[in-house]
Design a protein around this motif. Structure first.
Motif, PDB file in Angstrom:
ATOM      1  N   LEU A 124       0.875  -1.208  -0.086  1.00 45.75           N
ATOM      2  CA  LEU A 124       0.126  -0.165  -0.047  1.00 45.75           C
ATOM      3  C   LEU A 124       0.780   1.368   0.001  1.00 45.75           C
ATOM      4  O   LEU A 124       1.838   1.378   0.417  1.00 45.75           O
ATOM      5  CB  LEU A 124      -0.823  -0.091   1.301  1.00 45.75           C
ATOM      6  CG  LEU A 124      -1.945  -0.990   1.507  1.00 45.75           C
ATOM      7  CD1 LEU A 124      -2.484  -1.110   2.682  1.00 45.75           C
ATOM      8  CD2 LEU A 124      -2.755  -0.993   0.330  1.00 45.75           C
ATOM      9  N   GLN A 125       0.086   2.283  -0.593  1.00 45.46           N
ATOM     10  CA  GLN A 125       0.923   3.615  -0.336  1.00 45.46           C
ATOM     11  C   GLN A 125       1.324   4.168   0.942  1.00 45.46           C
ATOM     12  O   GLN A 125       0.242   3.795   1.997  1.00 45.46           O
ATOM     13  CB  GLN A 125       0.281   4.830  -1.255  1.00 45.46           C
ATOM     14  CG  GLN A 125      -0.045   4.272  -2.545  1.00 45.46           C
ATOM     15  CD  GLN A 125      -0.940   5.248  -3.442  1.00 45.46           C
ATOM     16  OE1 GLN A 125      -1.208   6.566  -3.081  1.00 45.46           O
ATOM     17  NE2 GLN A 125      -1.233   4.834  -4.538  1.00 45.46           N
ATOM     18  N   GLY A 126       2.138   4.701   1.344  1.00 41.32           N
ATOM     19  CA  GLY A 126       2.516   5.265   2.452  1.00 41.32           C
ATOM     20  C   GLY A 126       1.497   5.783   3.469  1.00 41.32           C
ATOM     21  O   GLY A 126       1.262   5.635   4.667  1.00 41.32           O
ATOM     22  N   GLN A 127       0.303   6.894   2.973  1.00 41.13           N
ATOM     23  CA  GLN A 127      -0.624   7.164   3.494  1.00 41.13           C
ATOM     24  C   GLN A 127      -1.664   6.275   3.825  1.00 41.13           C
ATOM     25  O   GLN A 127      -2.641   6.637   4.556  1.00 41.13           O
ATOM     26  CB  GLN A 127      -1.296   8.440   2.715  1.00 41.13           C
ATOM     27  CG  GLN A 127      -1.792   8.045   1.474  1.00 41.13           C
ATOM     28  CD  GLN A 127      -1.075   8.180   0.078  1.00 41.13           C
ATOM     29  OE1 GLN A 127       0.011   7.790   0.417  1.00 41.13           O
ATOM     30  NE2 GLN A 127      -1.649   8.372  -0.900  1.00 41.13           N
ATOM     31  N   GLN A 128      -1.720   4.949   3.548  1.00 43.72           N
ATOM     32  CA  GLN A 128      -2.788   4.051   3.917  1.00 43.72           C
ATOM     33  C   GLN A 128      -1.827   3.029   4.641  1.00 43.72           C
ATOM     34  O   GLN A 128      -2.762   2.076   4.965  1.00 43.72           O
ATOM     35  CB  GLN A 128      -3.118   3.484   2.479  1.00 43.72           C
ATOM     36  CG  GLN A 128      -3.785   4.353   1.500  1.00 43.72           C
ATOM     37  CD  GLN A 128      -3.906   3.943   0.235  1.00 43.72           C
ATOM     38  OE1 GLN A 128      -3.123   2.961  -0.420  1.00 43.72           O
ATOM     39  NE2 GLN A 128      -5.124   4.239  -0.334  1.00 43.72           N
ATOM     40  N   ASP A 129      -1.100   3.384   5.353  1.00 39.74           N
ATOM     41  CA  ASP A 129      -0.357   2.440   6.248  1.00 39.74           C
ATOM     42  C   ASP A 129      -1.346   2.083   7.602  1.00 39.74           C
ATOM     43  O   ASP A 129      -1.104   1.010   7.900  1.00 39.74           O
ATOM     44  CB  ASP A 129       0.995   3.211   6.643  1.00 39.74           C
ATOM     45  CG  ASP A 129       2.107   3.199   5.887  1.00 39.74           C
ATOM     46  OD1 ASP A 129       1.956   2.561   4.746  1.00 39.74           O
ATOM     47  OD2 ASP A 129       3.150   3.865   6.173  1.00 39.74           O
ATOM     48  N   GLU A 130      -2.260   2.901   7.724  1.00 43.40           N
ATOM     49  CA  GLU A 130      -2.999   2.449   8.999  1.00 43.40           C
ATOM     50  C   GLU A 130      -3.973   1.344   8.542  1.00 43.40           C
ATOM     51  O   GLU A 130      -4.165   0.421   9.492  1.00 43.40           O
ATOM     52  CB  GLU A 130      -3.856   3.620   9.387  1.00 43.40           C
ATOM     53  CG  GLU A 130      -4.630   3.196  10.509  1.00 43.40           C
ATOM     54  CD  GLU A 130      -5.503   4.558  10.990  1.00 43.40           C
ATOM     55  OE1 GLU A 130      -6.404   4.345  11.749  1.00 43.40           O
ATOM     56  OE2 GLU A 130      -5.462   5.728  10.468  1.00 43.40           O
ATOM     57  N   LEU A 131      -4.530   1.476   7.411  1.00 44.86           N
ATOM     58  CA  LEU A 131      -5.249   0.210   6.972  1.00 44.86           C
ATOM     59  C   LEU A 131      -4.336  -1.145   6.788  1.00 44.86           C
ATOM     60  O   LEU A 131      -4.771  -1.999   7.186  1.00 44.86           O
ATOM     61  CB  LEU A 131      -6.003   0.581   5.549  1.00 44.86           C
ATOM     62  CG  LEU A 131      -6.909  -0.628   4.959  1.00 44.86           C
ATOM     63  CD1 LEU A 131      -7.803  -1.015   5.806  1.00 44.86           C
ATOM     64  CD2 LEU A 131      -7.262  -0.036   3.684  1.00 44.86           C
ATOM     65  N   ALA A 132      -3.187  -0.776   6.407  1.00 45.62           N
ATOM     66  CA  ALA A 132      -2.150  -1.836   6.213  1.00 45.62           C
ATOM     67  C   ALA A 132      -2.089  -2.647   7.295  1.00 45.62           C
ATOM     68  O   ALA A 132      -2.173  -3.848   7.392  1.00 45.62           O
ATOM     69  CB  ALA A 132      -1.144  -1.529   5.527  1.00 45.62           C
ATOM     70  N   ASN A 133      -1.955  -1.885   8.281  1.00 43.98           N
ATOM     71  CA  ASN A 133      -1.643  -2.480   9.755  1.00 43.98           C
ATOM     72  C   ASN A 133      -2.765  -3.237  10.142  1.00 43.98           C
ATOM     73  O   ASN A 133      -2.778  -4.177  11.130  1.00 43.98           O
ATOM     74  CB  ASN A 133      -1.138  -1.324  10.630  1.00 43.98           C
ATOM     75  CG  ASN A 133       0.256  -0.858  10.606  1.00 43.98           C
ATOM     76  OD1 ASN A 133       1.132  -1.648  10.277  1.00 43.98           O
ATOM     77  ND2 ASN A 133       0.525   0.397  10.575  1.00 43.98           N
ATOM     78  N   HIS A 178       5.104 -13.667   6.789  1.00 42.84           N
ATOM     79  CA  HIS A 178       5.165 -12.405   6.420  1.00 42.84           C
ATOM     80  C   HIS A 178       4.073 -11.807   6.640  1.00 42.84           C
ATOM     81  O   HIS A 178       2.962 -12.003   6.841  1.00 42.84           O
ATOM     82  CB  HIS A 178       5.519 -12.255   4.843  1.00 42.84           C
ATOM     83  CG  HIS A 178       6.716 -13.150   4.435  1.00 42.84           C
ATOM     84  ND1 HIS A 178       8.131 -12.551   4.251  1.00 42.84           N
ATOM     85  CD2 HIS A 178       6.693 -14.158   3.569  1.00 42.84           C
ATOM     86  CE1 HIS A 178       8.846 -13.365   3.899  1.00 42.84           C
ATOM     87  NE2 HIS A 178       8.145 -14.496   3.463  1.00 42.84           N
ATOM     88  N   PRO A 179       4.221 -10.376   6.795  1.00 39.85           N
ATOM     89  CA  PRO A 179       2.944  -9.411   6.697  1.00 39.85           C
ATOM     90  C   PRO A 179       2.191  -9.674   5.639  1.00 39.85           C
ATOM     91  O   PRO A 179       2.437  -9.815   4.304  1.00 39.85           O
ATOM     92  CB  PRO A 179       3.631  -7.946   6.904  1.00 39.85           C
ATOM     93  CG  PRO A 179       5.040  -8.016   7.104  1.00 39.85           C
ATOM     94  CD  PRO A 179       5.457  -9.711   6.796  1.00 39.85           C
ATOM     95  N   ILE A 180       0.714  -9.786   5.774  1.00 39.20           N
ATOM     96  CA  ILE A 180       0.073  -9.848   4.503  1.00 39.20           C
ATOM     97  C   ILE A 180       0.001  -8.753   3.766  1.00 39.20           C
ATOM     98  O   ILE A 180       0.313  -8.854   2.459  1.00 39.20           O
ATOM     99  CB  ILE A 180      -1.426  -9.998   5.051  1.00 39.20           C
ATOM    100  CG1 ILE A 180      -1.714 -11.281   5.933  1.00 39.20           C
ATOM    101  CG2 ILE A 180      -2.421 -10.016   4.058  1.00 39.20           C
ATOM    102  CD1 ILE A 180      -1.461 -12.446   5.248  1.00 39.20           C
ATOM    103  N   VAL A 181       0.000  -7.675   4.116  1.00 42.59           N
ATOM    104  CA  VAL A 181       0.384  -6.390   3.340  1.00 42.59           C
ATOM    105  C   VAL A 181       1.788  -5.661   3.636  1.00 42.59           C
ATOM    106  O   VAL A 181       1.722  -4.936   4.605  1.00 42.59           O
ATOM    107  CB  VAL A 181      -0.723  -5.472   3.801  1.00 42.59           C
ATOM    108  CG1 VAL A 181      -0.803  -4.188   2.782  1.00 42.59           C
ATOM    109  CG2 VAL A 181      -2.136  -6.309   3.405  1.00 42.59           C
TER     110      VAL A 181
END
Length: 263
Positions: A28-37, A140-143
Motif C-alpha cells: 500500500l501507499q504510505g498514506q494508507q499504512d493505517e489500513l495496512a496495519n 510475512h506481513p499480509i500487506v
C-alpha cells in the motif's frame, strides 16, 4: 509412479511463480499504512508471535499417491525407495525454505534411479510450493508497507489492492471483514486465480487452504490444498498437508519441529 510429466511440471513451476508474485501484490501507499496495519493485525503471524526460524521433518503418505505408481517391478522398487527417504525442511528468518533429503538405500539400476530422481523432484516441487504459500500468509506481513506503485480500491466496503510491473498484473481481494478471498496474477495472457481459505485461531485469521486452476497451454490443472495445525512451543504450525495436483494426491505430516525464537 508419478513422474511430474512436462505439463504438470510446467504447472507446478507456474504455481510457485504465482506464489512468489503474491509477496509483491499487496503493498500500500504510505498514506494508507493505517489500513495496512489493520489488515496485518487481523492475521496470525508466527514472526509476530516470536518465532525466528524452524526446522521440521516431512513424512509423506506414499500410499495415497500409490494410484499413480506403475504396477511393475520398478514401480514397487521406487515405492520402497521413497519409503526409505527422509525429508527435512528449514525455514529461515526471511521465510524462505530449504529442502534436504537422506536416502537409506540405493536403486538397483540406472533406469530405476532416473525414475526415482524424477519422482523426488516432483515431490520437492510440491513441498516448495506449499511452504512458499504458507510462509506468505503466516511468516510475512499480509500487506507489506511503503510501496508507492500499488493502488488500493474500495468497492462497496471491500478492498482490492492492485500492482502492475511490466507484463505482470497482480491483485488481492479483501472483504469487509479484512479476510483475503483471492489473489489473481495475470501475465503473458495467462490468468492464475488463487482462492484462499482462512480459519480462526485466537480471534485471528489462520491460513487453512487454497484452490486454483493452473493454466497449462490451452488447458488447466486443478489444484487444491488443505492444512491442519498443531501447537508447538506456543506456536500454531502445520501438522498435516493434503494437496491434489491434477489427479495426483500428495499428503504429508509435518513434525519433529526445532524452533528458534527471536531474542
Amino acid at each position: 509412479m508419478y513422474t511430474c510429466r512436462n505439463p504438470l511440471n510446467q504447472g507446478l513451476r507456474m504455481m510457485a511463480a504465482g506464489i512468489l508474485l503474491i509477496a509483491n501484490s499487496g503493498v500500500l501507499q504510505g498514506q494508507q499504512d493505517e489500513l495496512a496495519n489493520r489488515i496485518n493485525n487481523a492475521y496470525y503471524n508466527v514472526k509476530r508471535a516470536g518465532l525466528n526460524e524452524l526446522r521440521c521433518r516431512i513424512s509423506p503418505n506414499w500410499k495415497l499417491t500409490a494410484g499413480s505408481i506403475s504396477a511393475d517391478v520398478a514401480g514397487e522398487e521406487i515405492l520402497n525407495l521413497l519409503e526409505h527417504t527422509r525429508f527435512d525442511v528449514a525455514v529461515g528468518p526471511d521465510g524462505s525454505s530449504t529442502i534436504s533429503r537422506q536416502i537409506d538405500t540405493v536403486p538397483s539400476s540406472e533406469q530405476v534411479a532416473a525414475r526415482f530422481r524424477t519422482t523426488l523432484t516432483g515431490f520437492e516441487q510440491v513441498l516448495t510450493s506449499f511452504f512458499q504459500l504458507w510462509s506468505q500468509f503466516t511468516f510475512h506481513p499480509i500487506v507489506p508497507i511503503g510501496d508507492k506503485e500499488s493502488v488500493l480500491e474500495q468497492l462497496k466496503g471491500e478492498y482490492r489492492i492492485r500492482q502492475k510491473s511490466g507484463q505482470i498484473e497482480a491483485s488481492m481481494s479483501i472483504n469487509s471483514g479484512l479476510k483475503i478471498t483471492e489473489d489473481k496474477i495475470v501475465t503473458q495472457g495467462k490468468e492464475l486465480i488463487i482462492r484462499l481459505d482462512f480459519g480462526q485461531y485466537s480471534g485471528l485469521y489462520l491460513f487453512k487452504g487454497y484452490e486454483m486452476a493452473i493454466p497449462v497451454g490451452a488447458n488447466s490443472i486443478h489444484t487444491i490444498g488443505t492444512v491442519e495445525y498443531q501447537e508447538v512451543q506456543g506456536f500454531e504450525l502445520p501438522s498435516t498437508v493434503r494437496m491434489m495436483v491434477g489427479t495426483t494426491m500428495f499428503a504429508f505430516d509435518i513434525g519433529s519441529y526445532e524452533i528458534k525464537k527471536r531474542n
